[in-house]
Design a protein around this motif. Structure first.
Motif, PDB file in Angstrom:
ATOM      1  N   ARG A   1      69.507  71.703  77.083  1.00  0.00           N
ATOM      2  CA  ARG A   1      69.198  71.861  78.500  1.00  0.00           C
ATOM      3  C   ARG A   1      67.754  72.262  78.725  1.00  0.00           C
ATOM      4  O   ARG A   1      67.183  73.016  77.936  1.00  0.00           O
ATOM      5  CB  ARG A   1      70.090  72.941  79.109  1.00  0.00           C
ATOM      6  CG  ARG A   1      71.552  72.563  79.181  1.00  0.00           C
ATOM      7  CD  ARG A   1      71.816  71.719  80.388  1.00  0.00           C
ATOM      8  NE  ARG A   1      73.242  71.469  80.580  1.00  0.00           N
ATOM      9  CZ  ARG A   1      73.761  70.976  81.689  1.00  0.00           C
ATOM     10  NH1 ARG A   1      72.971  70.686  82.706  1.00  0.00           N
ATOM     11  NH2 ARG A   1      75.044  70.768  81.778  1.00  0.00           N
TER      12      ARG A   1
ATOM     13  N   ALA B   1      68.935  72.954  84.012  1.00  0.00           N
ATOM     14  CA  ALA B   1      68.824  71.572  84.470  1.00  0.00           C
ATOM     15  C   ALA B   1      69.242  70.645  83.335  1.00  0.00           C
ATOM     16  O   ALA B   1      69.472  71.085  82.214  1.00  0.00           O
ATOM     17  CB  ALA B   1      67.390  71.283  84.916  1.00  0.00           C
TER      18      ALA B   1
ATOM     19  N   ASP C   1      64.202  68.554  87.351  1.00  0.00           N
ATOM     20  CA  ASP C   1      65.530  68.102  87.786  1.00  0.00           C
ATOM     21  C   ASP C   1      66.191  69.225  88.560  1.00  0.00           C
ATOM     22  O   ASP C   1      66.039  70.397  88.213  1.00  0.00           O
ATOM     23  CB  ASP C   1      66.411  67.758  86.572  1.00  0.00           C
ATOM     24  CG  ASP C   1      65.962  66.513  85.846  1.00  0.00           C
ATOM     25  OD1 ASP C   1      66.388  66.318  84.688  1.00  0.00           O
ATOM     26  OD2 ASP C   1      65.184  65.730  86.439  1.00  0.00           O
ATOM     27  N   TYR C   2      66.914  68.861  89.615  1.00  0.00           N
ATOM     28  CA  TYR C   2      67.614  69.917  90.358  1.00  0.00           C
ATOM     29  C   TYR C   2      68.645  70.543  89.425  1.00  0.00           C
ATOM     30  O   TYR C   2      69.429  69.837  88.813  1.00  0.00           O
ATOM     31  CB  TYR C   2      68.289  69.373  91.608  1.00  0.00           C
ATOM     32  CG  TYR C   2      68.798  70.487  92.488  1.00  0.00           C
ATOM     33  CD1 TYR C   2      70.133  70.877  92.466  1.00  0.00           C
ATOM     34  CD2 TYR C   2      67.922  71.194  93.312  1.00  0.00           C
ATOM     35  CE1 TYR C   2      70.596  71.910  93.234  1.00  0.00           C
ATOM     36  CE2 TYR C   2      68.372  72.237  94.096  1.00  0.00           C
ATOM     37  CZ  TYR C   2      69.710  72.602  94.052  1.00  0.00           C
ATOM     38  OH  TYR C   2      70.155  73.646  94.811  1.00  0.00           O
ATOM     39  N   PRO C   3      68.659  71.871  89.324  1.00  0.00           N
ATOM     40  CA  PRO C   3      69.552  72.522  88.364  1.00  0.00           C
ATOM     41  C   PRO C   3      71.023  72.239  88.601  1.00  0.00           C
ATOM     42  O   PRO C   3      71.481  72.116  89.738  1.00  0.00           O
ATOM     43  CB  PRO C   3      69.245  74.007  88.549  1.00  0.00           C
ATOM     44  CG  PRO C   3      67.848  74.033  89.063  1.00  0.00           C
ATOM     45  CD  PRO C   3      67.764  72.832  89.978  1.00  0.00           C
ATOM     46  N   THR C   4      71.739  72.191  87.496  1.00  0.00           N
ATOM     47  CA  THR C   4      73.180  72.007  87.532  1.00  0.00           C
ATOM     48  C   THR C   4      73.902  73.338  87.700  1.00  0.00           C
ATOM     49  O   THR C   4      74.942  73.418  88.363  1.00  0.00           O
ATOM     50  CB  THR C   4      73.654  71.350  86.240  1.00  0.00           C
ATOM     51  OG1 THR C   4      72.858  70.187  85.971  1.00  0.00           O
ATOM     52  CG2 THR C   4      75.117  70.948  86.325  1.00  0.00           C
TER      53      THR C   4
END
Length: 119
Positions: free
Chosen positions: A32, A98, A104-107
């Protein structure tokens, strides 16, 4: 169950230092991109620093030269060393995971830790 647990926030005088930690579980941490965001009162959440799975780092212009992000893949932990703190660094700091890129927009998000810098 994914958990991101931040620690290390607090009250510090301007010019001081703090080290934030974020312990992750429930994700394949080493794969990640890990990031730190902050949200100041009345402002939008902003990306402060990020580190990819390969160790590439990015910083917001406002913290370059003062903050250092690092990761320990053995212990599934990401750190944010904050030096020369300024009152404008005050806010809630969130750890986030992310997928690949730090932009990237975080998960997944942590619950946040308060950092207050007094003048």
């Amino acid at each position: 169950q994914v958990q991101l647990v931040e620690s290390g926030g607090g009250l510090v005088q301007a010019g001081g230092s703090l080290r934030l930690s974020c312990a992750a579980s429930g994700i394949i941490f080493r794969m990640r991109a890990m990031t730190w965001y902050r949200q100041a009162p009345g402002k939008q959440r902003e990306l402060v620093a990020g580190i990819t799975s390969g160790g590439n780092v990015n910083y917001a212009d406002s913290v370059k030269g003062r903050f250092t992000i690092s990761r320990d893949n053995t212990n599934n932990t990401v750190y944010l060393q904050m030096n020369s703190l300024k009152p404008e660094d005050t806010g809630v700091y969130f750890c986030a995971a992310a997928r690949f890129q730090v932009t990237d927009y975080p998960t997944y998000w942590g619950q946040g830790t308060q950092v207050t810098v007094s003048s």
